[in-house]
Design an enzyme around this catalytic site. Structure first.
Site, PDB file in Angstrom:
ATOM      1  N   LYS A 252       0.864  -1.190   0.000  1.00  0.00           N
ATOM      2  CA  LYS A 252       0.000   0.000   0.000  1.00  0.00           C
ATOM      3  C   LYS A 252       0.900   1.241   0.000  1.00  0.00           C
ATOM      4  O   LYS A 252       1.452   1.613  -1.024  1.00  0.00           O
ATOM      5  CB  LYS A 252      -0.950  -0.048   1.192  1.00  0.00           C
ATOM      6  CG  LYS A 252      -1.866  -1.276   1.198  1.00  0.00           C
ATOM      7  CD  LYS A 252      -2.726  -1.277   2.448  1.00  0.00           C
ATOM      8  CE  LYS A 252      -3.514  -2.569   2.611  1.00  0.00           C
ATOM      9  NZ  LYS A 252      -4.614  -2.716   1.664  1.00  0.00           N
ATOM     10  N   ARG A 400     -13.939   4.871  -1.559  1.00  0.00           N
ATOM     11  CA  ARG A 400     -12.761   5.271  -0.793  1.00  0.00           C
ATOM     12  C   ARG A 400     -11.843   6.124  -1.659  1.00  0.00           C
ATOM     13  O   ARG A 400     -11.464   5.732  -2.767  1.00  0.00           O
ATOM     14  CB  ARG A 400     -11.980   4.043  -0.310  1.00  0.00           C
ATOM     15  CG  ARG A 400     -12.708   3.234   0.738  1.00  0.00           C
ATOM     16  CD  ARG A 400     -11.787   2.220   1.408  1.00  0.00           C
ATOM     17  NE  ARG A 400     -11.033   1.404   0.455  1.00  0.00           N
ATOM     18  CZ  ARG A 400     -10.155   0.481   0.797  1.00  0.00           C
ATOM     19  NH1 ARG A 400      -9.885   0.264   2.073  1.00  0.00           N
ATOM     20  NH2 ARG A 400      -9.523  -0.225  -0.110  1.00  0.00           N
TER      21      ARG A 400
END
Ligand SMILES: Cc1ncc(COP(=O)(O)O)c(C=O)c1O
Length: 428
Positions: A252, A400
């Site tokens: 990430k 998101r």
């Protein structure tokens, strides 16, 4: 080199607050952003694609292409099997320590790169539960949030069934996460271990690491932190919190690439007492003497199982270089500025369309992403992807907006959110 695209989303402008130009604000914020030059370090930052999903899979740093090619030709191709003795055996600890120092507030010798996040969480949770029940047979409860990431919940249920433990679920408001009051009500003399997300994958809620660790410890429990959505974005202070164990993703905010292996942290005071369940030769004290029986190695090596995935762990080093240069404090400051800006833009142009903020409004309680809720968000996401605007979707109705501080600009954020507004109008 970075040129922010400005596709024609002009029809949404009339929804913006009178006398307020988000365009001018984005430009000012970009001009004042000390981290802005780092954006050019990422592949794709000069394209017109808007990327809001670095909290799922970070963009590749440009330097990584060269690092991977060099590794194949020089290290793998040139050193062959000698590479293990010369560097690769130690690489999980070298990179682990770097992540610990730059992003986790962890002194050396406590962080290692291992298996996938799921497998490492399994190993850590089992080790913690077994140590606690051995110390006190009454401690048979594992505490976890009912809205935690699926793998965390599934693992807890599986381990509870395997070991005859009991799951204690914490119900949460899905626009927030587990806070100290909720945890206090869930722990007690039967709690063995608590599994907590530092930043909630759904809402972006940022837990108070020091306070929650203290609550668990007062009840005699161990804490395992899931740091997937904080490592590389939100400062973590594992040693200062007195944390016991932690696991986090590297693909990430650490840009390790698809499926890059996770890191695990175990506080030094627990090393000798914890035995993990996947006893392989790489975690043994006598790796190359190939002894008749498994004896766990000292320190973090005992948490390894098989041959380290060297190819998969080398890419993340380029983002660690950037993090070393920028500092996690500056990264967090930009992350806060990005999410504050995104919330202001959402209030200005999305809330008139019926879009609701499904993340904490207070930046001190928010990690690196902002979740926006509207019944049409599934279709909105599909429409946006077709137009090269890439957020992601999480049930129920959540879009998101992931904002990676090193690779996202304020202008990119504004352009993408205007596209969200256009798509909501089209799908409503
Ligand atoms: C919060 C959290 N925990 C655990 C995982 C599982 O990671 P992996 O699929 O690498 O095992 C993820 C993956 O996105 C996650 O976001």
């Amino acid at each position: 080199m970075s040129t922010d695209p400005s596709p024609d989303f002009g029809s949404v402008d009339r929804l913006e607050l009178p006398h307020h130009s988000f365009e001018a604000e984005a430009q000012q914020l970009d001009a004042a952003d000390a981290l802005a030059p780092h954006r050019d370090a990422f592949v794709g930052s000069d394209s017109s694609l808007i990327y809001f999903d670095g909290n799922s899979l970070g963009r590749p740093p440009r330097a990584t292409a060269e690092r991977l090619a060099r590794f194949v030709t020089e290290e793998w191709g040139g050193r062959l099997i000698r590479g293990w003795d010369e560097a690769w055996m130690e690489l999980p600890f070298v990179i682990g320590d770097r992540i610990g120092a730059l992003a986790l507030g962890a002194a050396s010798g406590q962080t290692v790169i291992g298996d996938s996040t799921t497998v490492l969480l399994y190993k850590m949770l089992r080790a913690a539960l077994d140590a606690q029940t051995a110390r006190d047979p009454e401690r048979v409860e594992i505490v976890v949030g009912r809205d935690d990431f699926p793998t965390d919940r599934y693992l807890v249920e599986g381990i509870a069934a395997e070991r005859g433990a009991r799951v204690v679920w914490i119900d949460v408001d899905t626009t927030r996460g587990v806070d100290a009051d909720l945890l206090r009500a869930a722990v007690g003399p039967r709690t063995a271990v608590v599994l907590l997300s530092h930043v909630s994958y759904r809402s972006g809620f940022l837990a108070d690491g020091a306070e929650l660790t203290a609550v668990a410890h007062r009840a005699g429990a161990l804490v395992l932190w899931d740091l997937c959505h904080s490592a590389g974005s939100v400062p973590v202070e594992l040693d200062a919190w007195g944390a016991d164990l932690a696991v986090g993703c590297t693909y990430k905010y650490l840009n390790g690439g698809p499926g890059s292996p996770a890191f695990a942290y175990v506080a030094a005071r627990h090393h000798a007492a914890l035995t993990q369940p996947v006893q392989g030769w790489m975690g043994a004290a006598d790796v190359f003497s190939m002894g008749p029986q498994y004896r766990p190695a000292e320190g973090m090596r005992r948490f390894l199982s098989g041959t380290p995935p060297v190819l998969a762990m080398i890419a993340m080093q380029d983002t660690l270089d950037l993090l070393d240069d920028a500092g996690i404090g500056a990264v967090r400051a930009k992350s806060v500025a990005l999410t504050e800006f995104a919330v202001r833009v959402a209030d200005g142009i999305l809330s008139p369309l019926g879009v609701r903020l499904a993340s904490p409004r207070d930046a001190a309680e928010r990690g690196g992403h902002v979740t926006l809720s509207h019944p049409a968000m599934r279709a909105v996401t599909a429409r946006l992807w077709k137009g090269d605007v890439i957020p992601d979707y999480r049930d129920p109705h959540g879009l998101r907006i992931g904002l990676s501080p090193l690779s996202t600009s304020f202008s990119e954020t504004l352009t993408g959110m205007r596209a969200v507004a256009e798509a909501v109008r089209a799908e409503s």
